[in-house]
Design a protein around this motif. Structure first.
Motif, PDB file in Angstrom:
ATOM      1  N   CYS A  92       1.137   9.654   2.606  1.00  0.00           N
ATOM      2  CA  CYS A  92       2.060   8.554   2.316  1.00  0.00           C
ATOM      3  C   CYS A  92       3.599   9.185   2.690  1.00  0.00           C
ATOM      4  O   CYS A  92       4.490   8.506   3.148  1.00  0.00           O
ATOM      5  CB  CYS A  92       2.009   7.990   0.942  1.00  0.00           C
ATOM      6  SG  CYS A  92       3.066   6.832   0.618  1.00  0.00           S
ATOM      7  N   ILE A 107       2.941   1.241   4.569  1.00  0.00           N
ATOM      8  CA  ILE A 107       3.046   1.314   2.974  1.00  0.00           C
ATOM      9  C   ILE A 107       2.034   0.614   2.522  1.00  0.00           C
ATOM     10  O   ILE A 107       1.216   0.721   1.642  1.00  0.00           O
ATOM     11  CB  ILE A 107       4.420   1.037   2.469  1.00  0.00           C
ATOM     12  CG1 ILE A 107       5.431   2.217   2.723  1.00  0.00           C
ATOM     13  CG2 ILE A 107       4.512   0.928   1.101  1.00  0.00           C
ATOM     14  CD1 ILE A 107       4.892   3.452   2.081  1.00  0.00           C
ATOM     15  N   CYS A 113      -0.491   5.068  -0.389  1.00  0.00           N
ATOM     16  CA  CYS A 113       0.447   4.712  -0.824  1.00  0.00           C
ATOM     17  C   CYS A 113       0.491   3.866  -2.042  1.00  0.00           C
ATOM     18  O   CYS A 113       1.409   3.105  -2.717  1.00  0.00           O
ATOM     19  CB  CYS A 113       1.250   3.874   0.243  1.00  0.00           C
ATOM     20  SG  CYS A 113       1.817   5.141   1.636  1.00  0.00           S
ATOM     21  N   LEU A 123       7.556   1.680  -3.767  1.00  0.00           N
ATOM     22  CA  LEU A 123       7.572   2.053  -2.255  1.00  0.00           C
ATOM     23  C   LEU A 123       7.793   0.857  -1.534  1.00  0.00           C
ATOM     24  O   LEU A 123       8.474   0.785  -0.414  1.00  0.00           O
ATOM     25  CB  LEU A 123       6.353   2.691  -1.829  1.00  0.00           C
ATOM     26  CG  LEU A 123       6.240   4.248  -2.493  1.00  0.00           C
ATOM     27  CD1 LEU A 123       4.618   4.756  -2.044  1.00  0.00           C
ATOM     28  CD2 LEU A 123       7.141   5.137  -1.746  1.00  0.00           C
ATOM     29  N   GLU A 124       7.220  -0.390  -2.026  1.00  0.00           N
ATOM     30  CA  GLU A 124       7.410  -1.652  -1.145  1.00  0.00           C
ATOM     31  C   GLU A 124       8.903  -1.937  -1.255  1.00  0.00           C
ATOM     32  O   GLU A 124       9.204  -2.618  -0.310  1.00  0.00           O
ATOM     33  CB  GLU A 124       6.301  -2.478  -1.775  1.00  0.00           C
ATOM     34  CG  GLU A 124       6.042  -3.578  -0.621  1.00  0.00           C
ATOM     35  CD  GLU A 124       4.797  -4.464  -1.081  1.00  0.00           C
ATOM     36  OE1 GLU A 124       5.094  -5.779  -1.074  1.00  0.00           O
ATOM     37  OE2 GLU A 124       3.769  -3.909  -1.287  1.00  0.00           O
ATOM     38  N   SER A 483       7.251   7.881  -5.895  1.00  0.00           N
ATOM     39  CA  SER A 483       7.960   7.198  -4.772  1.00  0.00           C
ATOM     40  C   SER A 483       9.181   7.880  -4.304  1.00  0.00           C
ATOM     41  O   SER A 483       9.462   8.323  -3.246  1.00  0.00           O
ATOM     42  CB  SER A 483       8.472   5.806  -5.309  1.00  0.00           C
ATOM     43  OG  SER A 483       7.529   4.736  -5.740  1.00  0.00           O
TER      44      SER A 483
END
Length: 621
Positions: A92, A107, A113, A123-124, A483
């Protein structure tokens, strides 16, 4: 080149050969009606595929396949699985090396991820919902949210989790020694333990747990212990010190061996928990023998010293949730209404204290108010030291509805709460209906002035609710640290030994420093070792045991390169140094010893960061 990389290169090379065969035989390309040539040059086969190649190759699984392509399709699936599971090509952390337009798809489609738990997808949020030029703003917001999560962990543990544990110990009539090394130690180390349990639930974040446990161990045994010696030089209790440091060294050795083997089996996890049980029994037996010896010799401590029990465990000081200034209560008795009782019980602010406190305290209190109000509303607290046991009839009746609802919506991040029974009725609705019925019966069967006989059950309800609140906050802490590690391309281990270890240990550090200033350095020094023994044995043992119970034969441990060995070695070296130097000083701990410990931690931190950034590395053979 490692064995895994060689396997991936063989798979990719065979795929390229098949594609070349297709080109020679006149196979048509998957996206156009024309003939295709191989998408890679001969030199590409010898190189490590990049993340761009990973996306391009894995997306070819969508096309129609001719007979030769069916073979290539299976190879591509193998490549994608190997690249994702083994951390090669599908890492990731490679997302920052992609084009901006490809990052969101990477992602969302890359299994590496995905987060196993939690309520927010950090992360999104960075790569899908914010433009790239706002990345510094997102990191800043995440950093503030991380600090606030640490504040939530501290408030929940200190104001709600520990008081309920203390009440349970009183109700079960446990001795102070047993309570001190079990329930109360668990309450003090709750953030560390729950962070470890959450991290061990996902093999990708196991390094975060190890980094946090080892990092907190180095921090507490050097910075905190050294700070106590600097603030208040003292004579350490010999037998408890030697007992605790030997047990902790055994626990570190077990973890070091597990890292070397690369796995934790069921027997190994049970061994961790068994060693903790043996430690508790040792504390109890040693304390009993010491008291028996004192009674026989009739030797007592000199009066006037602040620490009357020199070599025994001192009775833990109970911390209460909200003790609203008994001296300010009115002289004339009057009966409060139910609405007034509810309003006072839900008010986390004492206005008299507010006027007498500093600006710093007020600013911190403003940040705590939303958390404290939410916890007061959802977590009951039983206080055996009060005449009424902290019985608040309207609020406790609300707890019968809200606390079980919180349990349902926080267990497994709400997965059980939203489950529909028979596909029609959600679990949370059943919980609300049952809780409302219990609250109605309790409200009409009790009074405001006298607690009911079953009031002690609220201590267990408050314990479970606060534990799940801590677990939910710890899950978000682990996810946000992971993250940040993806964005900055940092290993989980370095995040664990720095941010997570600092955040979870800062409360213990201030508590121990306060004890030292008040004249109890020996008690504070003993807490440095007693607490981290519980954290590492229960954190690793119970965390791995829960993972194994989920149909896993064993827990795989893949160290993040050289750094985790540096961390384990530093912790072992600090313990050996203390084990040798403290007896040589006749257990007299002075400021020189404290400054040496601080220097050791600074040196360790510099070496760890240099190792993380590749300045210190092993020569490749």
């Amino acid at each position: 080149m490692t064995r895994r990389q060689k396997d991936l290169h063989r798979v990719l090379s065979l795929f390229l050969v098949l594609r070349m065969v297709e080109t020679v035989s006149g196979a048509r390309g998957p996206f156009t009606g024309t003939h295709m040539s191989s998408p890679f040059s001969a030199s590409d086969v010898k190189q490590t595929p990049t993340a761009d190649v990973y996306i391009q190759v894995c997306h070819e699984d969508r096309v129609r396949w001719c007979p030769a392509q069916r073979v290539a399709k299976q190879l591509l699936r193998t490549y994608c699985v190997l690249g994702t599971v083994q951390g090669f090509g599908g890492e990731c952390r490679e997302v920052c090396g992609l084009n901006v337009s490809d990052r969101c798809d990477f992602i969302r489609t890359n299994p590496d991820c995905r987060s196993e738990g939690g309520y927010l997808n950090y992360l999104e949020g960075i790569f899908c919902h914010l433009p790239p030029n706002l990345l510094p703003l997102a990191i800043t917001l995440y950093a503030f949210w991380l600090l606030y999560l640490f504040l939530i962990l501290g408030v929940t543990a200190a104001k709600f989790f520990c008081p309920n544990l203390s009440a349970i110990c009183t109700l079960l009539k446990l001795s102070h020694n047993v309570a001190g090394v079990t329930f109360l130690a668990f309450g003090n180390g709750a953030p560390d333990i729950f962070s470890a349990l959450v991290a061990f639930s996902d093999p990708r974040t196991a390094g975060l747990a190890l980094g946090a446990l080892f990092g907190a161990g180095v921090l507490v045994t050097t910075v905190v212990a050294g700070g106590i010696a600097i603030l208040r030089p003292f004579t350490a209790a010999s037998r408890p010190f030697l007992r605790d440091i030997v047990f902790y060294m055994v626990a570190v050795f077990l973890t070091f061996t597990a890292l070397y083997l690369g796995r934790v089996t069921l027997a190994w996890a049970l061994g961790y928990l068994g060693l903790y049980v043996f430690y508790v029994l040792t504390v109890v037996v040693c304390t009993w023998l010491y008291r028996w010896q004192r009674r026989r010799s009739l030797v007592y401590s000199m009066p006037g010293t602040p620490e009357m029990l020199s070599n025994s465990e001192v009775e833990p000081v109970s911390s209460n949730s909200y003790d609203y200034s008994e001296e300010y209560r009115p002289l004339l008795f009057y009966q409060e209404t139910t609405a007034q009782i509810l309003a006072r019980a839900l008010n986390p602010l004492d206005y008299r204290k507010w006027r007498n406190k500093s600006v710093y305290w007020r600013a911190l209190k403003v940040l705590k108010l939303p958390v404290e109000f939410l916890l007061l509303l959802t977590v009951p607290v039983v206080d055996p030291d009060k005449d009424d046991g902290n019985w608040k009839r309207p609020l406790n009746c609300l707890h019968l509805v809200i606390s079980p609802l919180v349990l349902a919506l926080t267990l497994q991040s709400g997965a059980y709460g939203i489950y529909e029974i028979g596909g029609l009725f959600p679990v949370w609705a059943v919980v609300v209906i049952v809780g409302t019925a219990l609250a109605a019966v309790t409200f009409f069967a009790t009074s405001n002035s006298e607690p009911p006989r079953f009031h002690w059950l609220f201590a267990f309800l408050g314990f479970l609710t606060s534990a799940l609140w801590i677990n939910a906050a710890a899950t978000e802490v682990v996810n946000i640290l992971r993250s940040l590690g993806v964005v900055f391309r940092l290993s989980n281990t370095v995040l664990g030994l720095t941010l997570l270890a600092w955040g979870n240990s800062i409360g213990d550090a201030f508590s121990d420093f306060t004890l030292a200033r008040q004249g109890y350095p020996r008690m504070a020094f003993a807490a440095c070792f007693g607490g981290i023994i519980l954290n590492i044995l229960v954190g690793v043992g119970l965390g791995c045991l829960l993972q194994i119970s989920r149909s896993h034969a064993e827990v795989k441990l893949e160290p993040d390169g050289l750094l985790v060995w540096v961390l384990a070695g530093a912790l072992g070296l600090s313990l050996v140094c203390s084990l040798v130097s403290v007896p040589l000083q006749c257990f007299q701990l002075n400021k020189v010893y404290g400054f040496c410990l601080l220097l050791f931690y600074v040196t360790f931190l510099v070496v760890a960061l240099l190792t993380e950034f590749g300045v210190i590395h092993l020569k490749s053979v």
